[in-house]
Scaffold this active site. Structure first.
Site, PDB file in Angstrom:
ATOM      1  CE  LYS A 207       0.745   1.883   3.428  1.00  0.00           C
ATOM      2  NZ  LYS A 207       1.977   2.351   4.138  1.00  0.00           N
TER       3      LYS A 207
ATOM      4  CE1 TYR B 232      -1.704   0.063   7.845  1.00  0.00           C
ATOM      5  CE2 TYR B 232      -0.459   2.077   7.451  1.00  0.00           C
ATOM      6  CZ  TYR B 232      -0.529   0.695   7.508  1.00  0.00           C
ATOM      7  OH  TYR B 232       0.589  -0.058   7.216  1.00  0.00           O
TER       8      TYR B 232
HETATM    9  P1  NDP Z   1      12.453   1.404   2.314  1.00  0.00           P
HETATM   10  O1  NDP Z   1      12.996   2.690   1.843  1.00  0.00           O
HETATM   11  O2  NDP Z   1      12.927   0.878   3.618  1.00  0.00           O
HETATM   12  O3  NDP Z   1      12.725   0.265   1.230  1.00  0.00           O
HETATM   13  C1  NDP Z   1      12.367   0.423  -0.107  1.00  0.00           C
HETATM   14  C2  NDP Z   1      13.313  -0.411  -0.987  1.00  0.00           C
HETATM   15  O4  NDP Z   1      12.898  -0.261  -2.324  1.00  0.00           O
HETATM   16  C3  NDP Z   1      14.759   0.031  -0.945  1.00  0.00           C
HETATM   17  O5  NDP Z   1      15.484  -0.524   0.130  1.00  0.00           O
HETATM   18  C4  NDP Z   1      15.274  -0.468  -2.268  1.00  0.00           C
HETATM   19  O6  NDP Z   1      15.582  -1.845  -2.164  1.00  0.00           O
HETATM   20  C5  NDP Z   1      14.055  -0.367  -3.180  1.00  0.00           C
HETATM   21  N1  NDP Z   1      14.111   0.774  -4.088  1.00  0.00           N
HETATM   22  C6  NDP Z   1      14.025   0.682  -5.438  1.00  0.00           C
HETATM   23  N2  NDP Z   1      14.120   1.889  -5.991  1.00  0.00           N
HETATM   24  C7  NDP Z   1      14.259   2.780  -4.996  1.00  0.00           C
HETATM   25  C8  NDP Z   1      14.400   4.185  -4.952  1.00  0.00           C
HETATM   26  N3  NDP Z   1      14.406   4.941  -6.074  1.00  0.00           N
HETATM   27  N4  NDP Z   1      14.507   4.786  -3.741  1.00  0.00           N
HETATM   28  C9  NDP Z   1      14.464   4.055  -2.611  1.00  0.00           C
HETATM   29  N5  NDP Z   1      14.341   2.716  -2.604  1.00  0.00           N
HETATM   30  C10 NDP Z   1      14.240   2.068  -3.783  1.00  0.00           C
HETATM   31  O7  NDP Z   1      10.873   1.552   2.310  1.00  0.00           O
HETATM   32  P2  NDP Z   1       9.827   0.627   3.065  1.00  0.00           P
HETATM   33  O8  NDP Z   1      10.272  -0.769   2.998  1.00  0.00           O
HETATM   34  O9  NDP Z   1       9.525   1.190   4.389  1.00  0.00           O
HETATM   35  O10 NDP Z   1       8.503   0.855   2.154  1.00  0.00           O
HETATM   36  C11 NDP Z   1       8.337   0.205   0.908  1.00  0.00           C
HETATM   37  C12 NDP Z   1       6.834   0.091   0.580  1.00  0.00           C
HETATM   38  O11 NDP Z   1       6.201  -0.682   1.588  1.00  0.00           O
HETATM   39  C13 NDP Z   1       6.097   1.419   0.547  1.00  0.00           C
HETATM   40  O12 NDP Z   1       5.125   1.391  -0.476  1.00  0.00           O
HETATM   41  C14 NDP Z   1       5.391   1.487   1.890  1.00  0.00           C
HETATM   42  O13 NDP Z   1       4.195   2.247   1.875  1.00  0.00           O
HETATM   43  C15 NDP Z   1       5.103   0.025   2.156  1.00  0.00           C
HETATM   44  N6  NDP Z   1       5.043  -0.281   3.592  1.00  0.00           N
HETATM   45  C16 NDP Z   1       3.983  -0.999   4.069  1.00  0.00           C
HETATM   46  C17 NDP Z   1       3.888  -1.316   5.398  1.00  0.00           C
HETATM   47  C18 NDP Z   1       2.751  -2.127   5.889  1.00  0.00           C
HETATM   48  O14 NDP Z   1       2.618  -2.278   7.106  1.00  0.00           O
HETATM   49  N7  NDP Z   1       1.934  -2.701   5.020  1.00  0.00           N
HETATM   50  C19 NDP Z   1       4.892  -0.869   6.357  1.00  0.00           C
HETATM   51  C20 NDP Z   1       6.005  -0.169   5.756  1.00  0.00           C
HETATM   52  C21 NDP Z   1       6.048   0.119   4.419  1.00  0.00           C
HETATM   53  P3  NDP Z   1      16.776  -2.503  -3.001  1.00  0.00           P
HETATM   54  O15 NDP Z   1      18.021  -1.834  -2.489  1.00  0.00           O
HETATM   55  O16 NDP Z   1      16.678  -3.926  -2.649  1.00  0.00           O
HETATM   56  O17 NDP Z   1      16.502  -2.231  -4.447  1.00  0.00           O
END
Ligand code: NDP
Length: 372
Positions: free
Chosen positions: A138, A223
């Protein structure tokens, strides 16, 4: 400073010292009748190995019907680390340039997209074109137009599109929904949803309009939007909204800091909600009917969720949300199971239509009618 991670993990930390509570293991007899071990396992590639990707991966270690078999990442060092942690062979590792080749990989049934919001649309469409089921975090996309394109692509490719709405499987949340459906709360009149935390690092993608698509509403306000719908049990027909910004440096143009919004439902019930990146301790749902009430607080953290109603405390056990979610998603994909609250693309699209309307209501300063 309280952060998003604090908001979601505060309660989880307290459970780390509690014994891990899982659902009851089936007896030998039940295992035979339920054929638990014969159920098909969903083999998942995680795309985006960031903070939430790691939480999902850890939780999936306890899944009965879902397993990580691949990764898609832009960071080679993370791929190496995940390979050793989750025993992933080289042939199941991809980056953002080459992951279309996943179509020829028989070890992967689904890709779970856990990247910044603005990337979801194109990545899900590519997953669909590769013939794999898509699970998307989401918000499903930046707006309803993108959401519809994702639904169309998945339909065309004959694959499922599911959204990571983990609360839709959470036991106390489901108990409130059951009580409301069974009439135990009477006629529903009011919902109050508070969703917010104080966001830290001003350089993170969540505060970048291009990657996040907005501000608190996209990330945490969703949420309360989604919760208003499943708690009230109706689709809203109008929305009004007001924005407050106290820090224009941190929350630039198009990145909302705080938005209050109100939803009107066909029955006459109303919802009053708050979404914020700059107010602490906002994680509460309250539902009021003419025979009873239900309160969840915290309502959306990683758990345990706490709840009470006019009848007393809710006592359903805590189960790691993402473990439950992924097992249930396997059943949805393989067995056609219908969850109590949908987690499909249409469900994600409804929230996006409401988000579009909230931003429009803020901009125009007037009530926007909704057709979901
Ligand atoms: P993070 O920034 O921690 O991780 C995102 C990952 O996406 C990065 O580590 C990277 O992984 C990859 N990525 C690819 N392109 C980019 C870019 N241009 N900039 C940054 N990262 C990039 O974010 P979150 O994990 O917190 O959030 C990711 C998604 O999950 C969002 O949509 C958020 O809303 C959702 N979310 C949902 C939750 C829930 O409870 N359902 C809780 C937290 C987040 P790599 O290095 O492997 O490519």
């Amino acid at each position: 400073m309280s952060s998003r991670r604090d908001f979601l993990q505060k309660i989880t930390l307290s459970t780390a010292v509690l014994p891990f509570i899982r659902w009851k293991e089936p007896t030998k007899e039940e295992s035979v009748t339920n054929k638990v071990s014969d159920d098909k396992v969903l083999r998942v590639a995680i795309m985006g190995l960031g903070s939430y990707g790691n939480i999902v991966a850890r939780a999936m270690q306890s899944c009965k019907r879902a397993k990580i078999t691949g990764v898609i990442s832009g960071t080679p060092s993370k791929i190496k680390d995940w390979q050793s942690r989750y025993n992933i062979p080289d042939k199941n590792c991809y980056n953002y340039e080459n992951f279309d080749a996943i179509k020829d990989n028989p070890d992967i049934d689904a890709v779970y997209v856990i990247t910044p919001n603005a990337l979801h649309r194109d990545q899900v469409i590519r997953v669909a074109k590769a013939g794999k089921h898509a699970i998307c975090e989401k918000p499903m996309a930046l707006n309803a137009k993108e959401g519809q394109q994702m639904i169309d692509a998945c339909k065309k490719a004959n694959v499922k599109l599911l959204v990571g709405y983990r609360m839709h499987f959470e036991p106390k949340t489901l108990e409130v929904i059951r009580m409301r459906k069974d009439g135990e709360l009477g006629k529903i009149m009011f919902f109050d949803g508070l969703s917010g935390f104080v966001i830290g690092d001003p350089t993170q993608w969540r505060l970048n309009k291009q990657l996040a698509g907005g501000g608190s509403m996209m990330d945490i306000g969703i949420y309360s939007i989604n919760g208003a719908r499943y708690m009230v049990g109706e689709e809203p027909i109008w929305v009004t909204a007001q924005e407050t910004k106290t820090n224009k440096e941190k929350f630039k143009e198009g990145v909302d800091e705080t938005i209050q919004f109100q939803l009107g439902f066909p029955s006459g019930a109303v919802a009053s909600c708050l979404s914020s990146y700059n107010i602490r301790y906002l994680d509460r749902f309250f539902l009021s009917g003419d025979k009873g009430f239900a309160e969840l607080s915290p309502a959306n953290g990683y758990g345990p969720i706490r709840g009470r109603t006019n009848k007393g405390e809710l006592t359903q056990p805590h189960v790691t949300h993402q473990t439950l979610q992924m097992d249930e998603m396997a059943a949805i994909i393989f067995d056609g199971k219908q969850p109590v609250v949908p987690v499909d693309g249409e469900e994600g699209l409804k929230d996006l239509k409401i988000i579009d309307a909230i931003y429009e209501a803020v901009k125009k300063g007037k009530r926007i009618d909704l057709k979901l």
